[in-house]
Design a protein around this motif. Structure first.
Motif, mmCIF file in Angstrom:
data_model
loop_
_atom_site.group_PDB
_atom_site.id
_atom_site.type_symbol
_atom_site.label_atom_id
_atom_site.label_comp_id
_atom_site.label_asym_id
_atom_site.label_seq_id
_atom_site.Cartn_x
_atom_site.Cartn_y
_atom_site.Cartn_z
ATOM 1 N N MET A 116 1.227 -1.186 -0.563
ATOM 2 C CA MET A 116 -0.028 -0.200 -0.011
ATOM 3 C C MET A 116 0.920 0.969 0.039
ATOM 4 O O MET A 116 2.060 1.205 1.073
ATOM 5 N N THR A 117 0.812 2.692 -0.476
ATOM 6 C CA THR A 117 1.483 3.428 -0.935
ATOM 7 C C THR A 117 1.023 4.697 0.262
ATOM 8 O O THR A 117 -0.814 4.438 0.556
ATOM 9 N N ARG A 118 1.258 5.369 0.161
ATOM 10 C CA ARG A 118 1.037 6.732 1.300
ATOM 11 C C ARG A 118 -0.127 7.076 0.417
ATOM 12 O O ARG A 118 -1.367 7.443 1.235
ATOM 13 N N VAL B 110 0.276 2.837 11.318
ATOM 14 C CA VAL B 110 -0.468 2.743 10.167
ATOM 15 C C VAL B 110 0.116 1.774 8.828
ATOM 16 O O VAL B 110 0.730 0.935 8.255
ATOM 17 N N GLU B 111 1.132 2.179 8.575
ATOM 18 C CA GLU B 111 2.086 2.632 7.379
ATOM 19 C C GLU B 111 2.655 1.426 7.755
ATOM 20 O O GLU B 111 3.517 0.485 6.852
ATOM 21 N N THR C 290 2.918 -1.979 4.840
ATOM 22 C CA THR C 290 4.054 -1.955 4.331
ATOM 23 C C THR C 290 4.900 -4.080 5.090
ATOM 24 O O THR C 290 5.525 -4.637 3.988
ATOM 25 N N GLN C 291 3.745 -3.971 6.068
ATOM 26 C CA GLN C 291 4.029 -5.777 6.319
ATOM 27 C C GLN C 291 3.568 -6.752 5.608
ATOM 28 O O GLN C 291 2.834 -8.107 5.369
ATOM 29 N N GLN C 292 2.520 -5.856 5.206
ATOM 30 C CA GLN C 292 1.174 -7.466 4.645
ATOM 31 C C GLN C 292 1.750 -7.763 2.669
ATOM 32 O O GLN C 292 2.599 -6.759 1.926
#
Length: 186
Positions: free
Chosen positions: A1-3, A179-180, A184-186
């Motif tokens: 997911m990006t910012r 959340v960020e 990034t861990q997904q």
């Protein structure tokens, strides 16, 4: 997911011209912070971050669900879907919406059915694939997004009224890092 994807909600509100909650600036309805000491450490509830996060999310979620229900929606998830599909003009499939919001697709379909029945969305045919439907907000759906956004901001400010603006900014930044990091861990 990006910012950019994670900030979609805020982009949607800016696009609609609705005032948005700011973690750095107190709202006019904010009450001055009353100096209170945090509960003494040593109790399991105070020291347990999981419990605190769960309770904080529950308190905010309860307020957001009330705001959504007051606007005629079933709950906050209805508003999240409406806000996502109405903000940036991007065409998202139902699977993309479910993935972006963390809603199971088997839950999303009846949610979209309800929003369509209530005249808040339509499902257009995808330009890329005629078999795929793209949910889009109707003018009535856009109006609900704006109304809920305003009431949501008031609910946030009410819940966070005892937190000074500088601490709100720090709190918001800390939540964002959590959340960020999860994204990034997904």
């Amino acid at each position: 997911m990006t910012r950019d994807r994670l900030t979609q909600d805020d982009c949607a509100l800016d696009y609609l011209g609705a005032p948005s909650y700011s973690c750095a600036v107190p709202a006019s309805s904010d009450r001055p912070a009353k100096p209170t000491a945090p509960p003494a450490t040593g109790s399991q509830a105070v020291d347990d971050l999981t419990w605190l996060a769960y309770r904080a999310a529950g308190a905010l979620g309860e307020a957001f669900n009330k705001v959504s229900r007051d606007a005629g929606l079933a709950d906050l998830r209805d508003w999240l879907v409406l806000a996502l599909i109405s903000g940036d003009g991007a065409q998202r499939t139902q699977l993309e919406i479910a993935t972006h919001l963390g809603i199971d697709k088997s839950t999303l379909v009846p949610l979209l059915d309800r929003l369509e029945r209530d005249g808040l969305i339509i499902r257009a045919t995808s330009e890329r694939d005629r078999r795929v439907r793209i949910p889009q907000a109707t003018p009535a759906g856009l109006k609900v997004v704006k109304e809920v956004a305003i009431a949501r901001d008031a609910a946030i400010n009410d819940r966070l009224a005892a937190i000074p603006p500088a601490e709100r900014a720090s709190f918001h930044a800390t939540l964002w890092r959590i959340v960020e990091g999860a994204a990034t861990q997904q």
